[in-house]
Design a protein around this motif. Structure first.
Motif, PDB file in Angstrom:
ATOM      1  N   ARG A  91       8.273  80.048   6.164  1.00 30.71           N
ATOM      2  CA  ARG A  91       9.467  80.831   6.479  1.00 30.71           C
ATOM      3  C   ARG A  91      10.692  79.933   6.599  1.00 30.71           C
ATOM      4  O   ARG A  91      10.711  78.974   7.358  1.00 30.71           O
ATOM      5  N   GLY A  92      11.707  80.269   5.860  1.00 31.57           N
ATOM      6  CA  GLY A  92      12.941  79.492   5.862  1.00 31.57           C
ATOM      7  C   GLY A  92      13.008  78.487   4.745  1.00 31.57           C
ATOM      8  O   GLY A  92      14.095  78.019   4.395  1.00 31.57           O
ATOM      9  N   SER A  96      12.903  83.524   2.955  1.00 34.49           N
ATOM     10  CA  SER A  96      13.785  83.660   4.114  1.00 34.49           C
ATOM     11  C   SER A  96      14.253  85.099   4.245  1.00 34.49           C
ATOM     12  O   SER A  96      14.052  85.923   3.350  1.00 34.49           O
ATOM     13  N   VAL A 119      17.309  75.699  10.675  1.00 32.63           N
ATOM     14  CA  VAL A 119      16.076  75.703   9.878  1.00 32.63           C
ATOM     15  C   VAL A 119      15.853  74.345   9.213  1.00 32.63           C
ATOM     16  O   VAL A 119      14.702  73.906   9.043  1.00 32.63           O
ATOM     17  N   ALA A 171      20.029  82.046   5.958  1.00 38.00           N
ATOM     18  CA  ALA A 171      18.805  82.287   5.194  1.00 38.00           C
ATOM     19  C   ALA A 171      18.740  81.416   3.947  1.00 38.00           C
ATOM     20  O   ALA A 171      17.648  81.046   3.503  1.00 38.00           O
ATOM     21  N   PRO A 176      15.409  78.597  -0.301  1.00 40.12           N
ATOM     22  CA  PRO A 176      14.141  79.303  -0.527  1.00 40.12           C
ATOM     23  C   PRO A 176      14.021  79.819  -1.958  1.00 40.12           C
ATOM     24  O   PRO A 176      15.025  79.925  -2.674  1.00 40.12           O
ATOM     25  N   VAL A 179      14.515  85.565  -1.134  1.00 38.17           N
ATOM     26  CA  VAL A 179      15.305  86.007   0.021  1.00 38.17           C
ATOM     27  C   VAL A 179      15.080  87.504   0.226  1.00 38.17           C
ATOM     28  O   VAL A 179      15.177  88.293  -0.721  1.00 38.17           O
TER      29      VAL A 179
END
Length: 553
Positions: A91-92, A96, A119, A171, A176, A179
């Motif tokens: 996660r992140g 995200s 993050v 985010a 990532p 999203v």
């Protein structure tokens, strides 16, 4: 050459534990893929499973829910097969999340930049200086003002639209592959929504990231999504390219969603107990923030506001984020004490301070707040939330109060069993309907509605408007209706005030707003309402000078 999917979901099943400790299945056998760089929208009514499915892509389930079967892969990762510790690492960095309520996602006591780059510190992605430079690059890409210094502010020092884009930066800073956007423009006014959508689309196109966009607003989906997945009761009803879904839907439920998007015609409601006195009269009202109560504030927001609302009629208030709409509602309700002017309820002047008003005045004038996440106590069950005004205003206790709580939930189209749940266990739409039920518990005469349908899907939103009309007819209610959705205002309101920088710049009958508005700002608002057309946003032409003059961009 076809590429392998970035996201592969097969036979996804999510269970939930009911109040009777019985397990039920709320997501049933869902299958779909998301290609690299593709944006897929999940649409459907509140409770259809949109957010539950989106959260499963991170291996996460809401309290009381659990992934009970199937598989979810993101890139090289088997999300459903990972340990919770491994999912946290995912996660992140790989996937995200951009939340619906940016206000609830930020810590009000910490600087924005500290939260945006957090993050990168948690996952040890890059040095702090590099993370801050990456954040500033994202601020510029997301068209945020003063990109080099906005991170030094605190969350309350930026507008709602700016905070939502900052949540997107938070985010995106970990770079990532996927999203998840969970209704990120739902609570924004139309002009702010345009800037946020343009910023999201621009960043996603430049980075090549994939996206899953959760929304009930088909016009918004038309501007950002490549494909659409239609959901109902935890099952997929239809999948297709966005253009096909909008122009040639095949499934009856998809057709129902499209029909619900059509404007609801306004039919004036004839109410009983008519009176020559207006239910609400506001004279020379000025209010702001900072300074001593009752004295001229440090920051002036409302400036000499005047209007009347006849009993049984509805007044809409529209305007840009920061124009003073919610401040007006708070000043009328007594939550914010004005420093000039007067508010009269049915000919009786109300005390400026809420704490000095008579109990009967409090009961007769209720407010429903915009952000359900912050308006409901997260530690208290829904039944207790609704029961408190029943005891306070009507002295109800025991079984009598319990029966009335169930009746109130039924009035807002929620099952009585929800009274045992905590707000965090409800969808955004369900929480907002609990907000409405709490106001109805007082048996008011006037309800101040602050964006109360903005968190609801089109089907439920239309049902709530019908409910408001029925209640108005039966109980003689009047509404002061704050909204950024012009179609909603036209559906339920008799008259409209347009606010800009704390002043009323135009007042018109609702049915003449779209055709007879003369103020340039009113025309800008009308032109900013999204259309069910995939080419609408890219083809939208607005005068840059006009936009800069009248908005916070």
């Amino acid at each position: 050459m076809p590429t392998d999917p970035l996201v592969t979901v097969r036979d996804l099943r999510v269970g939930a534990i009911t109040d009777a400790s019985r397990k039920v299945e709320i997501i049933r056998g869902v299958d779909f893929d998301v290609a690299p760089g593709e944006i897929v929208a999940l649409i459907g009514e509140s409770g259809s499973g949109k957010t539950t499915i989106a959260l499963s892509l991170m291996g996460h389930a809401r309290p009381g829910c659990f992934i009970s079967g199937g598989s979810v892969r993101v890139g090289d990762f088997d999300v459903t097969g990972l340990s919770e510790r491994a999912r946290r690492e995912l996660r992140g960095t790989e996937v995200s999340y951009v939340p619906q309520s940016a206000a609830a996602a930020f810590n009000p006591a910490k600087r924005i930049i500290d939260q945006v780059v957090e993050v990168t510190k948690i996952h040890r992605l890059m040095p702090r200086a590099e993370a801050e430079e990456r954040a500033r690059e994202l601020f510029r890409a997301l068209a945020l003002p003063e990109a080099d210094s906005i991170g030094e502010r605190y969350p309350h020092q930026v507008s709602g639209g700016q905070l939502q884009r900052l949540a997107a930066a938070m985010a995106l800073v970990g770079d990532p592959q996927l999203v998840i956007f969970d209704e990120p423009t739902t609570a924004l006014d139309v002009t702010t929504q345009i800037e946020v959508l343009r910023a999201f689309r621009s960043v996603m196109e430049k980075t090549g990231m994939a996206g899953v966009y959760v929304s009930h607003d088909l016009a918004v989906v038309a501007q950002i999504a490549d494909r659409v997945i239609v959901l109902k009761n935890g099952e997929i009803q239809e999948v297709g390219a966005t253009e096909q879904i909008l122009t040639a839907p095949e499934h009856p439920y998809t057709k129902e969603l499209m029909a619900a998007f059509e404007p609801v015609p306004h039919v004036p409601v004839e109410v009983p107990h008519s009176s020559p006195k207006p239910i609400l009269e506001v004279e020379h009202l000025s209010a702001g923030y900072g300074g001593k109560p009752g004295a001229e504030p440090t920051y002036r927001i409302l400036k000499d506001i005047n209007f009347k609302l006849e009993r049984g009629r509805n007044l809409g208030v529209i305007g840009e984020s920061g124009s003073g709409k919610s401040t007006l509602a708070r000043a009328v309700a007594g939550i914010l004490q004005p420093y000039e002017g007067a508010v009269q309820l049915d000919g009786e002047e109300l005390k400026p301070d809420l704490h000095e008003r008579r109990k009967d005045h409090l009961r007769r004038l209720q407010i429903v707040f915009q952000l359900a996440d912050t308006a409901l106590n997260p530690a208290v069950p829904v039944g207790t939330i609704l029961g408190r005004p029943l005891t306070f205003y009507h002295g109800m206790k025991g079984e009598r109060r319990e029966r009335r709580v169930i009746e109130l939930l039924d009035m807002v189209q929620l099952p009585g069993a929800l009274r045992h749940r905590l707000p965090g266990e409800l969808s955004g739409g369900q929480k907002q309907r609990v907000n409405l039920a709490r106001a109805l518990a007082a048996e008011p005469e006037l309800i101040l509605c602050d964006e109360i349908t903005s968190a609801l899907d089109t089907v439920v939103g239309a049902a709530i408007l019908e409910l408001l009309k029925d209640l108005q007819k039966d109980l003689g209610l009047s509404y002061l209706f704050i909204s950024h959705d012009l179609s909603t205002v036209e559906a339920i309101c008799d008259d409209v005030l347009v606010m800009l920088n704390g002043e009323v710049v135009e007042a018109l009958p609702a049915q003449k707003m779209s055709t007879e508005a003369t103020h340039p700002y009113s025309k800008l608002l009308i032109s900013s309402v999204p259309k069910l057309d995939t080419a609408w946003l890219s083809g939208l032409e607005q005068d840059p000078e006009l936009v800069a003059r009248f908005t916070n961009r």
